[in-house]
Design a protein around this motif. Structure first.
Motif, short mmCIF file in Angstrom:
data_model
loop_
_atom_site.label_atom_id
_atom_site.label_comp_id
_atom_site.label_asym_id
_atom_site.label_seq_id
_atom_site.Cartn_x
_atom_site.Cartn_y
_atom_site.Cartn_z
N VAL A 186 -72.49 -49.58 -5.35
CA VAL A 186 -72.87 -48.26 -5.68
C VAL A 186 -72.46 -47.84 -6.97
O VAL A 186 -73.13 -47.15 -7.66
N MET A 187 -71.47 -48.50 -7.54
CA MET A 187 -70.80 -48.17 -8.82
C MET A 187 -71.78 -48.67 -9.80
O MET A 187 -72.20 -49.82 -9.83
N GLU A 188 -71.86 -48.07 -10.94
CA GLU A 188 -72.36 -48.84 -12.12
C GLU A 188 -71.39 -49.49 -12.93
O GLU A 188 -70.19 -48.76 -12.97
N PRO A 189 -71.79 -50.37 -13.72
CA PRO A 189 -70.76 -50.93 -14.54
C PRO A 189 -70.19 -50.06 -15.64
O PRO A 189 -71.07 -49.38 -16.19
N TRP A 190 -69.02 -50.04 -15.88
CA TRP A 190 -68.33 -49.31 -16.82
C TRP A 190 -68.10 -50.04 -18.11
O TRP A 190 -67.38 -51.10 -18.01
N HIS A 191 -68.37 -49.61 -19.23
CA HIS A 191 -68.23 -50.02 -20.64
C HIS A 191 -67.35 -48.96 -21.48
O HIS A 191 -68.32 -48.06 -21.85
N PRO A 192 -66.26 -48.88 -21.48
CA PRO A 192 -65.54 -48.09 -22.29
C PRO A 192 -66.06 -48.07 -23.86
O PRO A 192 -66.02 -49.21 -24.40
N ILE A 193 -66.11 -46.97 -24.26
CA ILE A 193 -66.43 -46.49 -25.81
C ILE A 193 -65.25 -46.41 -26.38
O ILE A 193 -64.66 -45.22 -26.09
N ARG A 194 -64.85 -47.39 -27.47
CA ARG A 194 -63.59 -46.83 -28.15
C ARG A 194 -64.10 -46.87 -29.52
O ARG A 194 -64.71 -47.24 -30.41
#
Length: 131
Positions: free
Chosen positions: A123-131
């Motif tokens: 269900v969850m989409e991949p998370w890519h933090p923006i820093r």
């Protein structure tokens, strides 16, 4: 509330591929004990309300707050009994409602199909933090 948590935990731990909606309202399924607050809420709150009623009457009649203490005690006992009755009736109504829902689900299984279980990774989409 605790019943729903129990069902959700049963579904999380279970290896079954589908969820049966009837399990939420099955009268034969074990019910967890109510919390201490939930167990005595009606009795305690009604006791307090009924015991405080003579104090309001005393205030309106400009008497000392706790004069006629026997009225406070008697009304507290009446309030405790009323709270017990309200708790009993609430539980009875809830049980009747849940049984009605369960019976309806058993009589109309086409309206309540089995629900396919989904995992969080699906269900969850991949998370890519923006820093």
């Amino acid at each position: 509330m605790y019943f729903m948590i129990l069902i959700v935990l049963k579904m999380v731990v279970s290896d079954a591929t589908h969820i049966d909606p009837k399990d939420y309202f099955d009268p034969k399924s074990p019910r967890p004990n109510r919390s201490l607050i939930g167990q005595y809420w009606y009795m305690g709150s009604m006791t307090a309300v009924f015991a405080f009623a003579p104090a309001i009457q005393n205030y309106a009649l400009r008497r000392p707050f706790f004069s006629g203490i026997q009225k406070h005690i008697a009304m507290a006992i009446v309030g405790m009994g009323f709270g017990y009755w309200v708790d009993k009736m609430t539980r009875k109504r809830s049980a009747e409602r849940d049984y009605f829902y369960y019976q309806y689900m058993c009589d109309h299984p086409e309206d309540f199909p089995l629900i396919e279980r989904k995992k969080f990774r699906d269900v969850m989409e991949p998370w890519h933090p923006i820093r």
